[in-house]
Design a protein around this motif. Structure first.
Motif, PDB file in Angstrom:
ATOM      1  N   ILE A 152       0.838  -1.204   0.000  1.00 55.53           N
ATOM      2  CA  ILE A 152       0.000   0.000   0.000  1.00 55.53           C
ATOM      3  C   ILE A 152       0.872   1.253   0.000  1.00 55.53           C
ATOM      4  O   ILE A 152       0.643   2.186  -0.771  1.00 55.53           O
ATOM      5  CB  ILE A 152      -0.967  -0.007   1.207  1.00 55.53           C
ATOM      6  CG1 ILE A 152      -1.993  -1.118   1.045  1.00 55.53           C
ATOM      7  CG2 ILE A 152      -1.640   1.355   1.380  1.00 55.53           C
ATOM      8  CD1 ILE A 152      -2.812  -1.405   2.284  1.00 55.53           C
ATOM      9  N   ILE A 153       1.887   1.263   0.848  1.00 54.30           N
ATOM     10  CA  ILE A 153       2.781   2.422   0.920  1.00 54.30           C
ATOM     11  C   ILE A 153       3.561   2.571  -0.376  1.00 54.30           C
ATOM     12  O   ILE A 153       3.779   3.690  -0.857  1.00 54.30           O
ATOM     13  CB  ILE A 153       3.731   2.306   2.136  1.00 54.30           C
ATOM     14  CG1 ILE A 153       2.930   2.337   3.440  1.00 54.30           C
ATOM     15  CG2 ILE A 153       4.759   3.438   2.118  1.00 54.30           C
ATOM     16  CD1 ILE A 153       3.749   2.019   4.675  1.00 54.30           C
ATOM     17  N   CYS A 154       3.956   1.462  -0.974  1.00 53.89           N
ATOM     18  CA  CYS A 154       4.661   1.495  -2.259  1.00 53.89           C
ATOM     19  C   CYS A 154       3.819   2.216  -3.306  1.00 53.89           C
ATOM     20  O   CYS A 154       4.297   3.092  -4.024  1.00 53.89           O
ATOM     21  CB  CYS A 154       4.994   0.077  -2.713  1.00 53.89           C
ATOM     22  SG  CYS A 154       5.715  -0.022  -4.359  1.00 53.89           S
TER      23      CYS A 154
ATOM     24  N   LYS B  73       3.073   9.932  -5.007  1.00 54.07           N
ATOM     25  CA  LYS B  73       3.500  11.033  -4.138  1.00 54.07           C
ATOM     26  C   LYS B  73       2.449  11.373  -3.076  1.00 54.07           C
ATOM     27  O   LYS B  73       2.203  12.529  -2.769  1.00 54.07           O
ATOM     28  CB  LYS B  73       3.857  12.254  -4.979  1.00 54.07           C
ATOM     29  CG  LYS B  73       5.028  11.990  -5.897  1.00 54.07           C
ATOM     30  CD  LYS B  73       5.303  13.132  -6.825  1.00 54.07           C
ATOM     31  CE  LYS B  73       6.462  12.907  -7.757  1.00 54.07           C
ATOM     32  NZ  LYS B  73       6.615  11.645  -8.382  1.00 54.07           N
ATOM     33  N   GLU B  74       1.860  10.324  -2.496  1.00 52.36           N
ATOM     34  CA  GLU B  74       0.842  10.487  -1.465  1.00 52.36           C
ATOM     35  C   GLU B  74       1.285   9.965  -0.097  1.00 52.36           C
ATOM     36  O   GLU B  74       0.528  10.046   0.863  1.00 52.36           O
ATOM     37  CB  GLU B  74      -0.442   9.755  -1.880  1.00 52.36           C
ATOM     38  CG  GLU B  74      -1.067  10.284  -3.150  1.00 52.36           C
ATOM     39  CD  GLU B  74      -2.235   9.448  -3.636  1.00 52.36           C
ATOM     40  OE1 GLU B  74      -2.460   8.349  -3.083  1.00 52.36           O
ATOM     41  OE2 GLU B  74      -2.908   9.885  -4.576  1.00 52.36           O
ATOM     42  N   SER B  75       2.497   9.445   0.002  1.00 50.29           N
ATOM     43  CA  SER B  75       2.948   8.863   1.265  1.00 50.29           C
ATOM     44  C   SER B  75       3.679   9.907   2.115  1.00 50.29           C
ATOM     45  O   SER B  75       4.279  10.844   1.600  1.00 50.29           O
ATOM     46  CB  SER B  75       3.863   7.669   1.012  1.00 50.29           C
ATOM     47  OG  SER B  75       5.007   8.081   0.292  1.00 50.29           O
ATOM     48  N   SER B  76       3.598   9.696   3.413  1.00 49.12           N
ATOM     49  CA  SER B  76       4.272  10.597   4.347  1.00 49.12           C
ATOM     50  C   SER B  76       5.742  10.195   4.496  1.00 49.12           C
ATOM     51  O   SER B  76       6.163   9.124   4.047  1.00 49.12           O
ATOM     52  CB  SER B  76       3.591  10.528   5.716  1.00 49.12           C
ATOM     53  OG  SER B  76       3.852   9.270   6.328  1.00 49.12           O
ATOM     54  N   PHE B  77       6.491  11.060   5.155  1.00 44.05           N
ATOM     55  CA  PHE B  77       7.900  10.775   5.412  1.00 44.05           C
ATOM     56  C   PHE B  77       8.049   9.477   6.197  1.00 44.05           C
ATOM     57  O   PHE B  77       8.898   8.643   5.880  1.00 44.05           O
ATOM     58  CB  PHE B  77       8.537  11.937   6.183  1.00 44.05           C
ATOM     59  CG  PHE B  77       9.907  11.628   6.702  1.00 44.05           C
ATOM     60  CD1 PHE B  77      11.000  11.658   5.852  1.00 44.05           C
ATOM     61  CD2 PHE B  77      10.105  11.287   8.029  1.00 44.05           C
ATOM     62  CE1 PHE B  77      12.273  11.359   6.315  1.00 44.05           C
ATOM     63  CE2 PHE B  77      11.371  10.993   8.507  1.00 44.05           C
ATOM     64  CZ  PHE B  77      12.458  11.020   7.649  1.00 44.05           C
ATOM     65  N   TRP B  78       7.214   9.280   7.220  1.00 40.32           N
ATOM     66  CA  TRP B  78       7.324   8.090   8.068  1.00 40.32           C
ATOM     67  C   TRP B  78       6.927   6.823   7.322  1.00 40.32           C
ATOM     68  O   TRP B  78       7.490   5.758   7.555  1.00 40.32           O
ATOM     69  CB  TRP B  78       6.491   8.259   9.342  1.00 40.32           C
ATOM     70  CG  TRP B  78       7.058   9.340  10.204  1.00 40.32           C
ATOM     71  CD1 TRP B  78       6.520  10.564  10.449  1.00 40.32           C
ATOM     72  CD2 TRP B  78       8.319   9.322  10.894  1.00 40.32           C
ATOM     73  NE1 TRP B  78       7.354  11.295  11.247  1.00 40.32           N
ATOM     74  CE2 TRP B  78       8.472  10.558  11.546  1.00 40.32           C
ATOM     75  CE3 TRP B  78       9.336   8.375  11.021  1.00 40.32           C
ATOM     76  CZ2 TRP B  78       9.586  10.867  12.304  1.00 40.32           C
ATOM     77  CZ3 TRP B  78      10.453   8.698  11.781  1.00 40.32           C
ATOM     78  CH2 TRP B  78      10.567   9.920  12.419  1.00 40.32           C
ATOM     79  N   GLU B  79       5.974   6.933   6.421  1.00 41.20           N
ATOM     80  CA  GLU B  79       5.606   5.776   5.606  1.00 41.20           C
ATOM     81  C   GLU B  79       6.760   5.385   4.697  1.00 41.20           C
ATOM     82  O   GLU B  79       7.084   4.197   4.569  1.00 41.20           O
ATOM     83  CB  GLU B  79       4.360   6.080   4.772  1.00 41.20           C
ATOM     84  CG  GLU B  79       3.082   6.116   5.581  1.00 41.20           C
ATOM     85  CD  GLU B  79       1.879   6.523   4.764  1.00 41.20           C
ATOM     86  OE1 GLU B  79       0.800   5.963   5.007  1.00 41.20           O
ATOM     87  OE2 GLU B  79       2.014   7.401   3.883  1.00 41.20           O
TER      88      GLU B  79
END
Length: 74
Positions: free
Chosen positions: A9-11, A17-23
């Motif tokens: 999902i994070i991939c 370009k929808e993931s956060s820094f922590w993801e």
């Protein structure tokens, strides 16, 4: 450590370009440990690059409706 399902999902979010820094950070850590997800990420990135190079056109709702109408007339 995140699950393989969460990594996928994070991939996908990262490529759009929808993931956060922590993801992104947790994904990188997971990819360092999981060869299967690493391979998936590489293939997914290659697929996205191919689609970008193809300059694909996404139909608007109006274009979709017009196409549907044309098909129904035939």
């Amino acid at each position: 450590m995140i699950s393989c399902e969460k990594a996928a999902i994070i991939c996908n979010k990262t490529q759009y370009k929808e993931s956060s820094f922590w993801e992104k950070l947790s994904l990188r850590f997971h990819l360092a440990m999981c060869k299967t997800c690493s391979k998936f990420t590489k293939q997914n990135t290659e697929f996205t690059n191919i689609c970008d190079k193809a300059n694909l056109h996404i139909f608007t709702e109006e274009e979709k409706a017009a196409m549907k109408q044309q098909l129904e007339q035939k």
